[in-house]
Design a protein around this motif. Structure first.
Motif, PDB file in Angstrom:
ATOM      1  N   GLN A   1       1.141  83.469  -9.048  1.00  0.00           N
ATOM      2  CA  GLN A   1       1.500  81.828  -9.237  1.00  0.00           C
ATOM      3  C   GLN A   1       2.541  81.651  -8.118  1.00  0.00           C
ATOM      4  OE1 GLN A   1       2.756  81.087 -13.152  1.00  0.00           O
ATOM      5  NE2 GLN A   1       0.486  81.020 -13.980  1.00  0.00           N
ATOM      6  N   LEU A   2       3.469  82.452  -8.138  1.00  0.00           N
ATOM      7  CA  LEU A   2       4.460  82.310  -7.070  1.00  0.00           C
ATOM      8  C   LEU A   2       3.804  82.222  -5.555  1.00  0.00           C
ATOM      9  CD1 LEU A   2       7.629  84.240  -8.449  1.00  0.00           C
ATOM     10  CD2 LEU A   2       7.054  81.716  -8.659  1.00  0.00           C
ATOM     11  N   THR A   3       2.884  83.288  -5.144  1.00  0.00           N
ATOM     12  CA  THR A   3       2.413  83.381  -4.054  1.00  0.00           C
ATOM     13  C   THR A   3       1.681  81.987  -3.653  1.00  0.00           C
ATOM     14  OG1 THR A   3       2.259  85.732  -4.236  1.00  0.00           O
ATOM     15  CG2 THR A   3       0.779  84.541  -2.586  1.00  0.00           C
ATOM     16  N   GLU A   4       0.813  81.652  -4.707  1.00  0.00           N
ATOM     17  CA  GLU A   4      -0.018  80.324  -4.626  1.00  0.00           C
ATOM     18  C   GLU A   4       0.860  79.380  -4.244  1.00  0.00           C
ATOM     19  OE1 GLU A   4      -2.038  79.970  -8.233  1.00  0.00           O
ATOM     20  OE2 GLU A   4      -3.769  81.630  -7.469  1.00  0.00           O
ATOM     21  N   ALA A   5       2.000  78.951  -5.117  1.00  0.00           N
ATOM     22  CA  ALA A   5       2.972  77.927  -4.759  1.00  0.00           C
ATOM     23  C   ALA A   5       3.522  77.919  -3.408  1.00  0.00           C
ATOM     24  CB  ALA A   5       4.183  78.052  -5.870  1.00  0.00           C
ATOM     25  N   ARG A   6       3.634  79.176  -2.795  1.00  0.00           N
ATOM     26  CA  ARG A   6       4.545  79.350  -1.452  1.00  0.00           C
ATOM     27  C   ARG A   6       3.175  79.184  -0.565  1.00  0.00           C
ATOM     28  NH1 ARG A   6       4.428  83.098   2.422  1.00  0.00           N
ATOM     29  NH2 ARG A   6       6.455  83.210   3.691  1.00  0.00           N
ATOM     30  N   VAL A   7       2.039  79.269  -0.719  1.00  0.00           N
ATOM     31  CA  VAL A   7       1.187  79.092   0.193  1.00  0.00           C
ATOM     32  C   VAL A   7       0.854  77.690   0.203  1.00  0.00           C
ATOM     33  CG1 VAL A   7      -1.705  79.072   0.467  1.00  0.00           C
ATOM     34  CG2 VAL A   7      -0.246  81.334  -0.031  1.00  0.00           C
ATOM     35  N   GLN A   8       0.877  76.890  -0.892  1.00  0.00           N
ATOM     36  CA  GLN A   8       0.544  75.210  -1.128  1.00  0.00           C
ATOM     37  C   GLN A   8       2.029  74.821  -0.209  1.00  0.00           C
ATOM     38  OE1 GLN A   8      -1.791  73.749  -2.321  1.00  0.00           O
ATOM     39  NE2 GLN A   8      -0.723  71.716  -1.422  1.00  0.00           N
ATOM     40  N   ALA A   9       3.191  75.274  -0.484  1.00  0.00           N
ATOM     41  CA  ALA A   9       4.294  74.616   0.192  1.00  0.00           C
ATOM     42  C   ALA A   9       4.063  74.852   1.693  1.00  0.00           C
ATOM     43  CB  ALA A   9       5.438  75.487  -0.228  1.00  0.00           C
ATOM     44  N   ARG A  10       3.644  75.949   2.041  1.00  0.00           N
ATOM     45  CA  ARG A  10       3.407  75.931   3.441  1.00  0.00           C
ATOM     46  C   ARG A  10       2.399  75.220   4.149  1.00  0.00           C
ATOM     47  NH1 ARG A  10       4.611  79.673   7.117  1.00  0.00           N
ATOM     48  NH2 ARG A  10       3.151  80.209   9.039  1.00  0.00           N
ATOM     49  N   ALA A  11       0.978  75.040   3.279  1.00  0.00           N
ATOM     50  CA  ALA A  11       0.143  74.073   3.627  1.00  0.00           C
ATOM     51  C   ALA A  11       0.587  72.514   3.841  1.00  0.00           C
ATOM     52  CB  ALA A  11      -0.960  74.107   2.607  1.00  0.00           C
ATOM     53  N   ASP A  12       1.468  72.298   2.559  1.00  0.00           N
ATOM     54  CA  ASP A  12       1.995  70.964   2.796  1.00  0.00           C
ATOM     55  C   ASP A  12       2.904  70.592   3.965  1.00  0.00           C
ATOM     56  OD1 ASP A  12       0.955  70.509   0.348  1.00  0.00           O
ATOM     57  OD2 ASP A  12       2.940  70.856  -0.865  1.00  0.00           O
ATOM     58  N   LEU A  13       3.724  71.875   4.347  1.00  0.00           N
ATOM     59  CA  LEU A  13       4.477  71.810   5.446  1.00  0.00           C
ATOM     60  C   LEU A  13       3.653  71.498   6.776  1.00  0.00           C
ATOM     61  CD1 LEU A  13       7.282  71.906   6.723  1.00  0.00           C
ATOM     62  CD2 LEU A  13       7.071  74.307   6.974  1.00  0.00           C
ATOM     63  N   VAL A  14       2.575  72.253   6.743  1.00  0.00           N
ATOM     64  CA  VAL A  14       1.668  72.167   8.127  1.00  0.00           C
ATOM     65  C   VAL A  14       1.000  70.789   8.151  1.00  0.00           C
ATOM     66  CG1 VAL A  14      -0.314  72.758   9.080  1.00  0.00           C
ATOM     67  CG2 VAL A  14       1.280  74.417   8.239  1.00  0.00           C
ATOM     68  N   ALA A  15       0.786  70.110   6.917  1.00  0.00           N
ATOM     69  CA  ALA A  15       0.009  68.899   6.887  1.00  0.00           C
ATOM     70  C   ALA A  15       1.356  67.696   7.331  1.00  0.00           C
ATOM     71  CB  ALA A  15      -0.373  68.647   5.233  1.00  0.00           C
TER      72      ALA A  15
END
Length: 514
Positions: free
Chosen positions: A165-179
């Motif tokens: 779950q924490l890995t998915e949250a980090r991946v989502q945060a990184r994707a949000d940052l890229v977006a």
């Protein structure tokens, strides 16, 4: 008449629309910067540290299981050290995780599930084994080996779930940052594109709507200035430029009319000037001929009357002598009048250009010509150091001779004449004054005395033709100055006139007697 929008209105609308668009894009860009900062902080300050803390928590659980299993199998107290370190590390990791997950607003259910299973493993398996005395294997470890393994496997599964779950949250945060970064770049690219498009449109629009019409207007105005008054002023562009063009064209048409009228008037004036020059030439010739031809018979009449008066004096009766006296006096006055008129007509004309004239020398010549009159009247003459002026020597000598002669002639019967010529610098001119202590002139006649043939006294009282001061005025005006009567002076008469200075101001000296 002008139609369409004015330049001010076009600029107002264009600049207003551009500013509104830039404000919207700027606000969007500012929000994206703030949002990107927030997403980046979530990734750097919470998601990544939380994942690292979860990995440390998983490692602390593994260390605890290893220590418990080794202690249970051997009874050696050394195996409890990894267990105790793992428990301490678990507490630190759990506190950090709970703080990070709570600050990020995420649920802590997975962490709570992991802690529940960890508590269950501790109660059923780990704590009883750790509490057993050391020195020998712990029987409970062998008896509960299967249950302990199952409890720890469930604990590891909860840890893996938390890490996922924490890995998915980090991946989502990184994707949000890229977006966010991508959207931010597009927004700033749009701002740059809007600025570039507005600059191009402004340049093209100003050139076509303002510069072009103004260039045409300037070209038409230059043609009109060069003398093409019939060339129309073309209008175009915004309404205010059309208004200027219309006003300039109206001014051009009026100037053309005025020029036509003035040209006609100039031609008329030129014709009149030619006629006047011819008339003046004829008058000059007539004056010369008249003065010359009239003076000769007058001299003859005067001479023969004087001969009659000398030869037949006492032989005629009293009335005959009186008649002959009248004839001689009239002829003499006529001759003097003709001479004065001839001098008046010649005043204001000179064959030579103006030159530097020393008034001291002019004054000396004038006093020399009046020496006998001054001596007979017992007059006292004095003057300041007189300056150099621009003028004609003969005219200025005639001027001073008339003014000094008048000062002697119109003397007071009770006192000897005292006459002074003063000089004061007044800018680019010299102000010359002739002051006497004579009978004076009533201020109400201050203008009349400079008119030709104007006399204030009878001929039997003061002889003369009434031309002297008029001649002086004509000479002064010809020299670009002015002459007037000082009405504030009450001790006699003071006549003041101005002449253009020939050089730097010369200090007026003390009066010197002549």
């Amino acid at each position: 008449m002008p139609i369409g929008w004015t330049t001010s209105r076009w600029l107002t609308v264009g600049v207003g629309g551009t500013l509104a668009m830039l404000v919207v894009l700027g606000l969007t860009g500012a929000w994206l910067l703030a949002h990107g900062t927030t997403v980046n902080q979530r990734l750097v300050d919470r998601s990544t540290p939380a994942l690292i803390a979860a990995v440390r928590l998983d490692a602390s659980l593994v260390n605890q299981e290893t220590g418990v299993r080794g202690y249970g199998m051997t009874g050696h107290a050394d195996f409890l050290e990894p267990y105790r370190l793992g428990v301490a590390e678990q507490d630190r990791a759990v506190r950090e995780l709970r703080q990070l997950l709570t600050a990020d607003g995420e649920r802590t259910a997975a962490l709570d599930a992991l802690l529940t299973r960890a508590d269950s493993w501790h109660e059923r398996y780990a704590d009883p084994i750790v509490a057993a005395p050391s020195g020998r294997p712990v029987p409970l470890a062998t008896a509960q080996a299967g249950a302990g393994k199952a409890a720890f496997d469930a604990l590891r599964a909860a840890s893996i779930t938390l890490n996922r779950q924490l890995t998915e949250a980090r991946v989502q945060a990184r994707a949000d940052l890229v977006a966010v970064r991508t959207l931010r770049n597009w927004t700033f690219a749009a701002i740059a594109a809007v600025i570039l498009v507005v600059a191009v449109l402004a340049f093209v629009g100003l050139r076509r709507a303002v510069s072009g019409p103004l260039a045409r207007l300037a070209g038409d105005a230059e043609r009109v200035t060069a003398g093409s008054f019939d060339h129309p002023i073309r209008s175009g562009g915004p309404a205010d430029i059309q208004t200027v063009a219309w006003a300039v064209d109206l001014m051009r048409s009026r100037l053309a009319e005025a020029y036509t009228t003035s040209e006609q008037a100039r031609l008329k004036v030129d014709r009149q000037a030619d006629e006047l020059r011819r008339s003046n030439t004829d008058l000059e010739q007539f004056a010369y001929v008249a003065s010359h031809d009239l003076q000769e018979p007058l001299r003859k009449v005067t001479s023969f009357c004087q001969l009659l008066q000398r030869r037949y004096a006492g032989q005629l009766d009293e009335r005959g002598d009186q008649y002959i006296g009248f004839i001689v006096d009239g002829a003499t006055r006529m001759q003097r009048l003709i001479q004065d008129l001839l001098a008046f007509s010649r005043a204001g004309r000179a064959d030579q250009p103006a030159e530097t004239v020393e008034l001291e020398q002019v004054y000396d010549r004038a006093t020399d010509s009046l020496a006998l009159t001054v001596q007979e009247a017992g007059a006292e003459l004095s003057h300041d150091v007189l300056p150099a002026v621009i003028g004609h020597p003969s005219h200025l000598e005639m001027l001073l001779t008339n003014l000094l002669g008048n000062a002697v002639k119109f003397r007071h019967p009770d006192r000897a004449p005292v006459i002074h010529v003063g000089a004061v610098r007044a800018g680019d001119q010299w102000q010359i004054s002739v002051t006497d202590n004579g009978i004076g002139i009533d201020p109400q006649y201050s203008d009349r005395v400079f008119v030709i043939f104007q006399r204030l006294h009878a001929r039997d009282e003061f002889p003369g033709t009434g031309i002297g001061l008029a001649l002086c005025k004509k000479i002064i005006e010809y020299h670009g100055g002015r002459i007037w009567l000082d009405t504030e002076y009450s001790g006699g008469t003071r006549v003041v006139f101005t002449l253009n200075a020939a050089g730097p101001a010369a200090a007026a000296g003390t009066a010197s007697a002549v």
